[in-house]
Design a protein around this motif. Structure first.
Motif: not given
Lengths: 491, 95
Positions: A1-22, A162-166
Motif C-alpha cells: 500500500m505504501l509504495d502507491k502514489p501519495l494521492n492513492e493513499i490519501a484517497h484510501a484514507l478518505r474512503a475509509g478503506k484504511i486508517s492512519s493507525v493501520e 516503507d513510506v511514500p515520502i521522506a
C-alpha cells in the motif's frame, strides 16, 4: 500500500478503506522487516502511533489536508522535539532536540505521521551514505550498492516502500543524487523557499530542504506543505507563490528545454545517456522544443563548491566543542585539550577532512587564493544560468554521471567521490530549483535519474514536466520488489 | 598546493582537531588529492569578477527590537551532564 502514489493513499484514507493507525503499523512493520537496509537511525513507534490516532480523528472530522494521516520519515538532521537528532554523527549521538524544526512542525500540522529519523552521511557530507556513524544504508535495488547520499536513508525508506515520502536536504545534490540512485522523484526547491530553522547546518548558503517521493504528484503536495516564509530563518523568502499541485496538467507544447553541451560528454555513462535520449523522445512527443545551451563554467562547479561548502562547514561546525551539548571526551587536561579531544573523537574522517579544507581556505594567506577565488567563480556560474534561461524555460540533463556504485567503491577516494556531484553542485551554487526523476535502468538493473533545472522560484514548471513525463511512462512505478536484484544482493 | 605533516598539524590546530601520527600519511594523501581538484580554479582569470557570497545576494531584514522568545536555560541545560547552578562546567582556566 505504501509504495502507491501519495494521492492513492490519501484517497484510501478518505474512503475509509484504511486508517492512519493501520497505515502507520504497516509502515513500522515494513521498516522493521527491512532493518538490514539500515535506513533509520531511530524508529519512533510510540510517537507515530499516537500521532496516527490523532490524525484519524482529524480525518473523521473532515480534515481537508491531502497529507493527513500519511506516514513519512524525516532525515535525521531535522530537529524534532524529544527525539534523537544525530545528523549521522557520534558528536550528536546523545542530542535529544529540545525543539521542532519548522519543516517538522509544518508537516505535523498537515497531518503527516513521522515513523522515524533516517540514516544519512555525517553532517550531510557525502554521496554514498557511508560516512554515517551508524553505518551505511543499503540500496534496496541491490544491497551490495550504496543508495547515494547524503539523504541515503530517506531514499531507502521510500524506495523500499516503507513510506511514500521522506524529507531530505540538498547542499550539493543530497536529495537529487540518492533519488536518482534509488529510482525516485527528488526535488530541491529554490534556496530560501523552505525554512532552514531547526535543520542542522552544514553550509548555510547552500543548505535547502527537499522531498524524496515515489511520484512528482506526491512531491508537489508535500513541497507545498513545507514551503513558506519563516521569520526564524534570516534567508527565508518572504514573497512566495505556493501552488505546485494545481499546475501539474499544463500542456508542454512549446516549452523550451535547454540541453547544455557540457552535460553530454564522454564523462557520462553511455547507459545513462541512452536512457536520457529515450526520455527526450517521450518529451518530444509531448511537444517540447529543444534548445542547445552553453554553461561554460560547469566543470569549475566542483572545485568552487568544494572550497565554499567546507569553508562554511568549518565555521558552522565550530559550535561542537563538548561544552553545552553533544559528545565530550572522557579524558582531557585543560580546556583546549577538551575541545580538541571531543572534536577529534566526535567527528568522522570525511567531516574532519572537510573542516581541514575549509579552515585552510579561510586561513590567513590563503583566503584570497581560495575562498574569494571560489566566490568569484560562483558569480560566473550564476551568470551562466542567467544567460541560459534567456533561451529556455527548463534545463535537462543527467543527475549523476554513473549509477549507484558498490559499497566502498568510491568512498576511499574523496576526490573521485566529489566528481560524482558534477551535475548537481552548480545548481546549489546558483540557488536554483531542480529535481531528479527516474528514466530507466542500467544493465545491472540499477535506476537511472534525469535532472530538470528550473528558473528561480519556478518549481511549478519542473513538477509539471516531471508529472507529465510520469503520465507518459511508468519508470516511477517500478519497485525493487518487482524489478530489482534485492534477493540476489548479499547484505 | 601540496601538504606536508607540519602544514596539516598547523591547520588541524586552527580547527581544534588532532591528526594522529598513524593517520597522517592517509590524511596527507587525501588532502593533496582534494587540493589538486580545487586548484583547477586557478586556471580561470577572475580579476574583473566580483565575489558572490550567497546565491540571492540578500539584504538581511531587520525586525522590531522586542522580546520574542522566553528564557529556556533550564531546558537547554538538560542536554548536558556538565551544568551546575545554571552554569556550564569546563576545566579550570584561571588558577
Amino acid at each position: 500500500m505504501l509504495d502507491k502514489p501519495l494521492n492513492e493513499i490519501a484517497h484510501a484514507l478518505r474512503a475509509g478503506k484504511i486508517s492512519s493507525v493501520e497505515l502507520t503499523e504497516i509502515a513500522l512493520q515494513k521498516a522493521q522487516t527491512g532493518s538490514n537496509l539500515n535506513a533509520y537511525i531511530s524508529l519512533l513507534e510510540e510517537q507515530a502511533l499516537a500521532q496516527a490516532k490523532i490524525t484519524d480523528k482529524r480525518l473523521a472530522a473532515g480534515d481537508e489536508s491531502p497529507l493527513c494521516g500519511i506516514p513519512m520519515a524525516h532525515k535525521d538532521l531535522f530537529c524534532a522535539q524529544g527525539t534523537l537528532t544525530s545528523c549521522g554523527s557520534k558528536i550528536l549521538s546523545n542530542f535529544i532536540s529540545p525543539y521542532d524544526a519548522t519543516v517538522v512542525e509544518k508537516l505535523a500540522d498537515a497531518g503527516m505521521v513521522c515513523i522515524g529519523k533516517t540514516n544519512m552521511d555525517e553532517f550531510a557530507m557525502g554521496s554514498t551514505n557511508e560516512s554515517s556513524y551508524y553505518g551505511p544504508a543499503l540500496n534496496p535495488w541491490n544491497n551490495q550498492h550504496v543508495p547515494g547520499g547524503s539523504s541515503g536513508g530517506a531514499a531507502v525508506a521510500v524506495a523500499n516502500g516503507d513510506v511514500p515520502i521522506a524529507t531530505g536536504t540538498d547542499t550539493g545534490g543530497s536529495v537529487r543524487q540518492p533519488a536518482a540512485l534509488c529510482g525516485l522523484t527528488g526535488i530541491k526547491p529554490t534556496y530560501g523557499r523552505i525554512s532552514r530553522y531547526g535543520m542542522v547546518a552544514f553550509a548555510s548558503s547552500f543548505d535547502q530542504a527537499g522531498v524524496l517521493a515515489n511520484s512528482a504528484q506526491g512531491a508537489s503536495l508535500v513541497l507545498e506543505a513545507m514551503c513558506g516564509f519563516d521569520e526564524k530563518d534570516s534567508t527565508s523568502i518572504k514573497e512566495q507563490t505556493i501552488d505546485f499541485s494545481g499546475q501539474l496538467n499544463k500542456p508542454l507544447k512549446g516549452l523550451r528545454v535547454g540541453l547544455p553541451k557540457q552535460y553530454f560528454t564522454d564523462a557520462l555513462n553511455p547507459e545513462i545517456g541512452a536512457a536520457i535520449e529515450a526520455a527526450k523522445a517521450e518529451l518530444s512527443k509531448a511537444g517540447v522544443q529543444w534548445v542547445d545551451i552553453d554553461l561554460p563554467n560547469s566543470e569549475l562547479g566542483i572545485p568552487c563548491y568544494y572550497v565554499l561548502a567546507p569553508a562554511e562547514a568549518s565555521s558552522n561546525l565550530s559550535r561542537y566543542d563538548g561544552v553545552r551539548y553533544g559528545h565530550r571526551a572522557d579524558e582531557y587536561d585543560d580546556l583546549a585539550s577538551m575541545y580538541i579531544n571531543s572534536r577529534t573523537e566526535g567527528f568522522g574522517k570525511e567531516v574532519k577532512r572537510r573542516i581541514l579544507v575549509g579552515t585552510y581556505a579561510l586561513s590567513s594567506g590563503y583566503y584570497d587564493a581560495y575562498y574569494i577565488k571560489a566566490q568569484k567563480l560562483r558569480r560566473l556560474i550564476v551568470n551562466d544560468f542567467q544567460a541560459a534561461f534567456e533561451q529556455c524555460d527548463v534545463i535537462l540533463g543527467p543527475t549523476t554521471p554513473n549509477t549507484a556504485p558498490k559499497l566502498g567503491q568510491i568512498s576511499d577516494d574523496p576526490a573521485a567521490m566529489y566528481l560524482e556531484d558534477i551535475y548537481t553542485v552548480t545548481i546549489n551554487l546558483a540557488g536554483l530549483p531542480a529535481l531528479s526523476i527516474p528514466v530507466g535502468f542500467d544493465k545491472q538493473e540499477l535506476p537511472i535519474g534525469m535532472q530538470l533545472i528550473g528558473r528561480y522560484m519556478d518549481e511549478a514548471t519542473l513538477l509539471n514536466v516531471a508529472h507529465q513525463f510520469q503520465t507518459l511512462t511508468d519508470w516511477h512505478l517500478k519497485t525493487p520488489k518487482t524489478h530489482g536484484k534485492q534477493s540476489r544482493g548479499a547484505a | 598546493m601540496s601538504f606536508d605533516n607540519k602544514q596539516i598539524e598547523a591547520v588541524a590546530k586552527l580547527a581544534m582537531l588532532r591528526v594522529d601520527e598513524h593517520d597522517m600519511p592517509d590524511t596527507i594523501k587525501k588532502m593533496n588529492g582534494i587540493m589538486t581538484l580545487i586548484d583547477q580554479m586557478q586556471s580561470v582569470n577572475t580579476d574583473q569578477v566580483q565575489p558572490l557570497s550567497h546565491p540571492q545576494d540578500p539584504v538581511l531584514r531587520l525586525r522590531e527590537d522586542t522580546v520574542t522568545q522566553s528564557d529556556q536555560r533550564e531546558a537547554f541545560q538538560t542536554l548536558t551532564e556538565f551544568a551546575e547552578q545554571g552554569l556550564y562546567t569546563v576545566p579550570k582556566v584561571i588558577e
